[in-house]
Design a protein around this motif. Sequence first.
Motif, short mmCIF file in Angstrom:
data_model
loop_
_atom_site.label_atom_id
_atom_site.label_comp_id
_atom_site.label_asym_id
_atom_site.label_seq_id
_atom_site.Cartn_x
_atom_site.Cartn_y
_atom_site.Cartn_z
N HIS A 56 -50.86 -1.25 26.14
CA HIS A 56 -50.36 -0.23 27.04
C HIS A 56 -51.57 0.40 27.74
N ALA A 57 -51.73 0.15 29.01
CA ALA A 57 -52.88 0.63 29.76
C ALA A 57 -52.41 1.71 30.74
N THR A 58 -53.07 2.86 30.71
CA THR A 58 -52.62 3.98 31.53
C THR A 58 -53.77 4.91 31.87
N SER A 59 -53.59 5.68 32.92
CA SER A 59 -54.54 6.75 33.24
C SER A 59 -54.03 8.10 32.74
N ASP A 60 -52.87 8.09 32.08
CA ASP A 60 -52.22 9.31 31.60
C ASP A 60 -52.56 9.53 30.12
N ASN A 61 -53.56 10.35 29.85
CA ASN A 61 -53.97 10.61 28.47
C ASN A 61 -52.85 11.22 27.63
N ASP A 62 -52.10 12.14 28.22
CA ASP A 62 -51.03 12.79 27.47
C ASP A 62 -49.98 11.79 27.01
N ASN A 63 -49.62 10.87 27.89
CA ASN A 63 -48.63 9.85 27.53
C ASN A 63 -49.12 9.01 26.36
N ALA A 64 -50.39 8.63 26.40
CA ALA A 64 -50.96 7.83 25.32
C ALA A 64 -50.96 8.62 24.01
N ILE A 65 -51.39 9.87 24.07
CA ILE A 65 -51.46 10.71 22.87
C ILE A 65 -50.08 10.88 22.25
N LEU A 66 -49.08 11.13 23.07
CA LEU A 66 -47.73 11.40 22.57
C LEU A 66 -47.07 10.17 21.97
N ASN A 67 -47.63 9.00 22.23
CA ASN A 67 -47.10 7.76 21.67
C ASN A 67 -47.91 7.26 20.47
N ALA A 68 -48.93 8.03 20.07
CA ALA A 68 -49.89 7.51 19.09
C ALA A 68 -49.80 8.22 17.74
N VAL A 91 -51.78 17.02 21.76
CA VAL A 91 -52.30 16.75 20.41
C VAL A 91 -51.57 17.62 19.39
N GLN A 92 -51.34 18.89 19.72
CA GLN A 92 -50.65 19.77 18.79
C GLN A 92 -49.19 19.36 18.60
N GLN A 93 -48.57 18.84 19.64
CA GLN A 93 -47.18 18.39 19.53
C GLN A 93 -47.08 17.15 18.63
N LYS A 94 -48.01 16.21 18.80
CA LYS A 94 -47.94 14.94 18.07
C LYS A 94 -48.68 14.99 16.74
N ARG A 95 -49.76 15.75 16.67
CA ARG A 95 -50.61 15.90 15.48
C ARG A 95 -51.05 14.55 14.92
N PRO A 96 -51.72 13.74 15.73
CA PRO A 96 -52.22 12.45 15.25
C PRO A 96 -53.50 12.63 14.45
N LEU A 97 -53.90 11.60 13.76
CA LEU A 97 -55.25 11.54 13.22
C LEU A 97 -56.21 11.36 14.39
N LEU A 98 -57.24 12.19 14.46
CA LEU A 98 -58.27 12.06 15.49
C LEU A 98 -59.48 11.35 14.89
N ILE A 99 -59.91 10.28 15.53
CA ILE A 99 -61.14 9.59 15.14
C ILE A 99 -62.11 9.69 16.31
N SER A 100 -63.24 10.34 16.08
CA SER A 100 -64.23 10.51 17.15
C SER A 100 -65.40 9.56 16.94
N VAL A 101 -65.75 8.82 17.97
CA VAL A 101 -66.95 7.99 17.93
C VAL A 101 -68.05 8.59 18.79
N GLY A 115 -57.09 22.46 19.21
CA GLY A 115 -56.03 23.38 18.82
C GLY A 115 -55.96 23.75 17.36
N GLY A 116 -56.72 23.08 16.50
CA GLY A 116 -56.79 23.46 15.10
C GLY A 116 -55.80 22.77 14.18
N ASP A 117 -56.09 22.84 12.89
CA ASP A 117 -55.25 22.30 11.82
C ASP A 117 -54.96 20.81 12.04
N LEU A 118 -56.02 20.03 12.21
CA LEU A 118 -55.88 18.60 12.51
C LEU A 118 -56.71 17.76 11.55
N ALA A 119 -56.21 16.56 11.27
CA ALA A 119 -56.97 15.57 10.50
C ALA A 119 -57.99 14.93 11.43
N VAL A 120 -59.28 15.02 11.07
CA VAL A 120 -60.35 14.52 11.93
C VAL A 120 -61.30 13.64 11.13
#
Length: 279
Positions: A56-68, A91-101, A115-120
């Motif tokens: 799924h390739a997109t320029s819409d970050n929010d759409n990607a986040i909400l599906n992840a 991110v707060q709506q979906k609350r995914p695991l965030l992996i930062s490189v 936004g806080g209270d997230l798995a990172v």
Amino acid sequence: MTHTPNMTPTIAFIGVGNMARAIIEGLLATGYPADRLWVTARNVDKLSDLGDRGLHATSDNDNAILNADIVVLAVKPQGMQALGETHRASVQQKRPLLISVAAGISAEALERWFGGDLAVVRCMPNTPSLVQTGAAGLYANAKVSPAQKAQTETILGAVGLTLWVEQEAHIDAVTAVSGSGPAYYFLMMEAMAKAGEQLGLDAETALKLTLQTALGAARMASESELSPAELRARVTSPKGTTEQAILSFQAQDYDAMVLKAMTACRDRAQGLSEELCND
């Protein structure tokens, strides 16, 4: 590797630089389903090859986040705060695991910006990930579950070795050892090839011998039960040729020189973190 539905979370890559592409290629090579991978870029044309392969390739970050289930943050460190503040609601709506490189961005700063209270999970990979021989140090904050740790290992393990550190400060030491480490070896290769030329070899021969020797030494060290020190001792005969080279290195306090260089690397990593995370 078998990917069952329970072990196949949907992953969104925000940003598609070399490291993100390396991880994506590694995942696809293990059989990870392309339709469970999202990837974003400002210019969607840069993603056409990945879209053609079923991602799924997109320029819409929010759409990607909400599906992840997992979001891999692969933007430049300087852009991370703006990314977090722009997409905090998703991110707060979906609350995914965030992996930062991204180098230098603390887990606390990521939580705050998104936004806080997230798995990172913070990850320090290295460039050999591009050829599936990477080494990645990983740090998880207290909100990361054992299952999320396992998922992280699957993602980063697709391009090489993964090792966890217990203290976030140790990520800066990982940067000094493996994150920046490939450049130290490239520098040594450069110097050896140049010295070979100065000793009479043609440039191509000197370089090929240098590269194959580096490859062979790394493979021996990684596959042997012996330590590097023992392997070195076994090829360093008393009063032999190798001993003369080793003695020359040691006369210049080689160990201290390496420690000084890696400490400078670690200190710069700490400084970058302070510069980037204090807003």
